[in-house]
Design a protein around this motif. Structure first.
Motif, short mmCIF file in Angstrom:
data_model
loop_
_atom_site.label_atom_id
_atom_site.label_comp_id
_atom_site.label_asym_id
_atom_site.label_seq_id
_atom_site.Cartn_x
_atom_site.Cartn_y
_atom_site.Cartn_z
N LEU A 195 0.88 -1.17 0.00
CA LEU A 195 0.00 0.00 0.00
C LEU A 195 0.91 1.22 0.00
O LEU A 195 1.58 1.49 0.99
CB LEU A 195 -0.92 -0.01 1.22
CG LEU A 195 -2.03 1.05 1.27
CD1 LEU A 195 -3.18 0.57 2.16
CD2 LEU A 195 -1.53 2.40 1.77
N ASP A 196 0.94 1.92 -1.14
CA ASP A 196 1.91 3.00 -1.32
C ASP A 196 1.23 4.36 -1.32
O ASP A 196 0.33 4.62 -2.12
CB ASP A 196 2.66 2.82 -2.64
CG ASP A 196 3.61 3.98 -2.91
OD1 ASP A 196 4.46 4.24 -2.04
OD2 ASP A 196 3.46 4.65 -3.95
N THR A 197 1.68 5.24 -0.43
CA THR A 197 1.15 6.59 -0.35
C THR A 197 2.14 7.63 -0.86
O THR A 197 1.83 8.81 -0.90
CB THR A 197 0.80 6.96 1.11
OG1 THR A 197 2.01 7.07 1.88
CG2 THR A 197 -0.09 5.91 1.74
N VAL A 198 3.34 7.18 -1.26
CA VAL A 198 4.45 8.09 -1.54
C VAL A 198 4.66 8.33 -3.02
O VAL A 198 4.91 9.45 -3.48
CB VAL A 198 5.75 7.56 -0.89
CG1 VAL A 198 6.93 8.48 -1.20
CG2 VAL A 198 5.57 7.42 0.61
N ALA A 199 4.61 7.26 -3.83
CA ALA A 199 4.86 7.30 -5.28
C ALA A 199 6.32 7.69 -5.54
O ALA A 199 7.19 7.50 -4.71
CB ALA A 199 3.89 8.21 -6.00
N TYR A 221 0.51 10.30 -3.70
CA TYR A 221 1.77 10.67 -4.36
C TYR A 221 2.40 11.85 -3.63
O TYR A 221 2.70 12.89 -4.19
CB TYR A 221 1.55 10.98 -5.85
CG TYR A 221 0.39 11.90 -6.19
CD1 TYR A 221 0.61 13.22 -6.56
CD2 TYR A 221 -0.91 11.43 -6.17
CE1 TYR A 221 -0.45 14.05 -6.89
CE2 TYR A 221 -1.98 12.26 -6.49
CZ TYR A 221 -1.74 13.57 -6.86
OH TYR A 221 -2.79 14.38 -7.18
N SER A 222 2.61 11.63 -2.32
CA SER A 222 3.11 12.71 -1.47
C SER A 222 4.51 13.17 -1.85
O SER A 222 4.91 14.29 -1.53
CB SER A 222 3.07 12.29 0.00
OG SER A 222 3.92 11.17 0.22
N SER A 223 5.28 12.31 -2.53
CA SER A 223 6.63 12.71 -2.92
C SER A 223 6.62 13.79 -3.99
O SER A 223 7.57 14.58 -4.12
CB SER A 223 7.41 11.50 -3.44
OG SER A 223 6.92 11.08 -4.70
#
Length: 302
Positions: A195-199, A221-223
């Protein structure tokens, strides 16, 4: 009536304004808002919404007028709003399919923190059986991450939490993480679900750590960075691996009810890292952007 509206100017992303009172349709309840929950995406990418529109999705309050079609909770019910548009106002007309009843003994402010973050984590983790499987949660110190770590552990997964720095690792083991990492190079584990929130570059790294038949669910895509894959990285033998996008904004009443039930039973902790007054929203937004909060920000509507 006061509300926080979208501001595309330099002083933004939101400002206070006087707006018209909402007029509920037959399947909407009128809710007096007591607390609002801030989310990184809706504030950082505010230009996706029209200037002057009442902003926000997550909130909690009390029903002051039940829906005229008889659906939803009665007057006086404490409710949480999940993924509900135009929620950051003193009073909001809300479709009853997007309301969850807050049980007695649960802080109403906790309901405002569930919304997008809690429902997103729950929906993704319900995509497959997690019992005795390896699950990676990226951006685990954020709102979605805190919920995802707990829910995955409740489902019987072996949970690895990935954070940006050691100072953001605090409390994650207590919530159910078996491992807390700051770099995927620290493990040779192959994950069944990510589960990726960063991208950004992290997606390609996670792909290399994905087990056969595994899935990466992209929920944020917080990055702010692009994701690129080396030539040949997406080719492979064995059971197919997949990357799935996420943008589910369907009614949330069922998931909110389930989450609030877990909170009431003590099996889910709501990660409120900052509690304040909505008049101080500008400071709260800057704190959120500076990544100084572990978990959610909830502001009281005074």
């Amino acid at each position: 009536m006061r509300a926080l509206v979208v501001d595309h100017g330099e002083a933004g992303p939101v400002r206070f304004a006087d707006v018209e009172e909402p007029v509920p349709s037959s399947d909407e309840a009128l809710v007096e808002i007591r607390h609002i929950g801030l989310n990184f995406g809706e504030l950082n990418y505010v230009r996706q919404w029209p200037a002057g529109a009442v902003h926000g999705h997550d909130a909690a309050g009390v029903v002051v007028r039940a829906a005229s079609d008889g659906s939803g909770p009665p007057e006086g019910t404490r409710v949480a709003l999940g993924m509900s548009a135009h929620a950051w106002a003193e009073r909001v007309a809300v479709g009853t399919a997007s309301l969850g009843t807050v049980p007695e003994g649960v802080d109403l402010a906790a309901g405002a923190a569930l919304g997008i973050a809690g429902v997103t984590a729950l929906r993704v983790l319900r995509k497959r059986s997690l019992l005795a499987r390896d699950v990676l949660i990226t951006g685990a110190s954020g709102g979605v991450g805190h919920f995802a770590v707990q829910l995955a552990a409740l489902a019987g997964a072996r949970v690895t939490a990935l954070v940006g720095s050691q100072d953001r690792a605090a409390g994650l083991r207590e919530l159910g993480a078996d491992k807390v990492l700051t770099d995927l190079a620290e493990t040779e584990c192959r994950f069944d679900l990510v589960l990726d929130t960063v991208a950004g570059p992290l997606v390609a790294q996670a792909w290399n750590s994905l087990a056969e038949g595994g899935t990466i669910h992209l929920v944020g895509y917080s990055s702010g960075q692009d994701s690129t894959f080396p030539s040949g990285a997406l080719f492979g033998f064995g059971e197919p691996r997949t990357i799935a996008t996420y943008g589910d904004m369907t009614p949330t009443s069922g998931e909110l009810t389930d989450l609030l039930g877990l909170v009431a039973s003590g099996r889910l902790v709501v990660p409120v890292g900052l509690r304040g007054d909505w008049k101080d929203v500008d400071d709260a937004v800057q704190t959120l952007f500076a990544r100084k909060v572990h978990g959610k920000i909830v502001l009281d509507v005074i």
